[in-house]
Design a protein around this motif. Structure first.
Motif, PDB file in Angstrom:
ATOM      1  N   TRP A  78       0.861   4.326  -2.600  1.00  0.00           N
ATOM      2  CA  TRP A  78       0.576   5.680  -2.098  1.00  0.00           C
ATOM      3  C   TRP A  78       1.688   6.642  -2.519  1.00  0.00           C
ATOM      4  O   TRP A  78       1.415   7.742  -3.019  1.00  0.00           O
ATOM      5  CB  TRP A  78       0.432   5.622  -0.579  1.00  0.00           C
ATOM      6  CG  TRP A  78       0.102   6.923   0.079  1.00  0.00           C
ATOM      7  CD1 TRP A  78      -0.224   8.108  -0.518  1.00  0.00           C
ATOM      8  CD2 TRP A  78       0.076   7.172   1.494  1.00  0.00           C
ATOM      9  NE1 TRP A  78      -0.454   9.083   0.441  1.00  0.00           N
ATOM     10  CE2 TRP A  78      -0.285   8.528   1.666  1.00  0.00           C
ATOM     11  CE3 TRP A  78       0.306   6.374   2.611  1.00  0.00           C
ATOM     12  CZ2 TRP A  78      -0.386   9.099   2.936  1.00  0.00           C
ATOM     13  CZ3 TRP A  78       0.189   6.942   3.877  1.00  0.00           C
ATOM     14  CH2 TRP A  78      -0.159   8.289   4.035  1.00  0.00           C
ATOM     15  N   GLU A 135      -3.154   1.075  -6.381  1.00  0.00           N
ATOM     16  CA  GLU A 135      -3.065   2.265  -5.549  1.00  0.00           C
ATOM     17  C   GLU A 135      -2.380   3.411  -6.312  1.00  0.00           C
ATOM     18  O   GLU A 135      -2.805   4.559  -6.225  1.00  0.00           O
ATOM     19  CB  GLU A 135      -2.303   1.965  -4.262  1.00  0.00           C
ATOM     20  CG  GLU A 135      -3.052   1.093  -3.280  1.00  0.00           C
ATOM     21  CD  GLU A 135      -4.257   1.804  -2.691  1.00  0.00           C
ATOM     22  OE1 GLU A 135      -4.159   3.007  -2.384  1.00  0.00           O
ATOM     23  OE2 GLU A 135      -5.312   1.167  -2.522  1.00  0.00           O
ATOM     24  N   LEU A 144      -1.631  -4.801  -5.969  1.00  0.00           N
ATOM     25  CA  LEU A 144      -2.159  -3.797  -5.039  1.00  0.00           C
ATOM     26  C   LEU A 144      -1.415  -2.476  -5.192  1.00  0.00           C
ATOM     27  O   LEU A 144      -2.027  -1.396  -5.193  1.00  0.00           O
ATOM     28  CB  LEU A 144      -2.060  -4.304  -3.602  1.00  0.00           C
ATOM     29  CG  LEU A 144      -2.445  -3.308  -2.504  1.00  0.00           C
ATOM     30  CD1 LEU A 144      -3.885  -2.830  -2.681  1.00  0.00           C
ATOM     31  CD2 LEU A 144      -2.265  -3.934  -1.122  1.00  0.00           C
ATOM     32  N   SER A 145      -0.094  -2.542  -5.309  1.00  0.00           N
ATOM     33  CA  SER A 145       0.706  -1.326  -5.469  1.00  0.00           C
ATOM     34  C   SER A 145       0.334  -0.596  -6.749  1.00  0.00           C
ATOM     35  O   SER A 145       0.218   0.640  -6.766  1.00  0.00           O
ATOM     36  CB  SER A 145       2.201  -1.675  -5.476  1.00  0.00           C
ATOM     37  OG  SER A 145       2.606  -2.218  -4.244  1.00  0.00           O
ATOM     38  N   LYS A 158       0.833  -1.207   0.000  1.00  0.00           N
ATOM     39  CA  LYS A 158       0.000   0.000   0.000  1.00  0.00           C
ATOM     40  C   LYS A 158       0.867   1.257   0.000  1.00  0.00           C
ATOM     41  O   LYS A 158       0.552   2.236  -0.696  1.00  0.00           O
ATOM     42  CB  LYS A 158      -0.906   0.000   1.235  1.00  0.00           C
ATOM     43  CG  LYS A 158      -2.061  -0.978   1.176  1.00  0.00           C
ATOM     44  CD  LYS A 158      -3.257  -0.420   0.409  1.00  0.00           C
ATOM     45  CE  LYS A 158      -4.016   0.595   1.226  1.00  0.00           C
ATOM     46  NZ  LYS A 158      -5.308   0.988   0.597  1.00  0.00           N
TER      47      LYS A 158
END
Length: 228
Positions: free
Chosen positions: A192, A221, A217-218, A188
């Motif tokens: 971000w 995001e 997921l990275s 995450k």
């Protein structure tokens, strides 16, 4: 109420917290944090007002007393005390020298969860490293080598909102090192950090994502606002 008697500077804060205790809200807040910490039950706006009032009435401790006060806050069980320590430390971050590094590290590696670690980033590490640019690489390199996911997350996130003064090479190198991590909070954080930097240099981030094997997921995001 926390079983350990706070530092004298914190006694008025303890009274204010107890006067605003809400056990029902506290239970909800604790559940939201996976029941890792008990809470007094004070919503964030009210807690911030208590913080401001405390500093207005009792001042900010001397820098030499910051470690003692911080550790006393962290010795209390309720999460609001931990938030107070982080926000208090933040009052010193813009003017502090290298001696502030152990304070940040204490806040990051003790009572660790995403809320305190990210609050330490926003209140302390970002401002500290903006002033102490020469320490960015050496300190965060140590954090990366620590094996502690919260220090590693902090190394990834300290440049959030740096915009044009972002050390792109350093950011990308840390992401390269951690891109295969299975830790949710690392994945995450990578996303971000990239998402925020994309607001300044979208082309660079897009090229980096294209040329780098990141966890899904990275990538999700990082690309959240690509179409904006």
């Amino acid at each position: 109420m926390s079983p350990k008697k706070p530092h004298p500077y914190l006694l008025p804060l303890q009274k204010a917290y107890e006067a605003n205790r809400d056990n029902h809200r506290a239970a909800d807040m604790s559940r939201y944090m996976k029941n890792l910490f008990p809470f007094v039950g004070i919503p964030s706006p009210a807690r911030k007002e208590i913080f401001k009032l405390h500093l207005t009435q009792y001042g900010i401790p001397e820098y030499r007393d910051l470690v003692t006060v911080t550790k006393s806050c962290y010795a209390q069980t309720e999460r609001e005390y931990h938030y107070f320590a982080i926000e208090l430390a933040g009052k010193f971050a813009k003017k502090a020298d290298e001696s502030f590094v152990p304070v940040m590290e204490f806040l990051i590696v003790n009572n660790s969860w995403w809320d305190s670690v990210d609050s330490t980033a926003s209140n302390c590490t970002r401002e500290f490293f903006k002033r102490n640019v020469s320490l960015q690489r050496s300190v965060t390199r140590k954090w990366m080598n620590s094996g502690n996911i919260w220090l590693q997350r902090s190394a990834l996130l300290f440049q959030v909102n740096y915009k044009k003064v972002t050390n792109e090479k350093l950011l990308y190198s840390y992401i390269e090192e951690l891109k295969h991590s299975n830790e949710f909070f690392i994945q995450k954080a990578i996303g971000w950090a990239l998402r925020e930097y994309a607001k300044t240099n979208k082309k660079s981030v897009a090229n980096f994502i294209k040329s780098t094997t990141l966890k899904p997921l990275s990538v999700r995001e990082a690309q959240k606002h690509f179409g904006d």
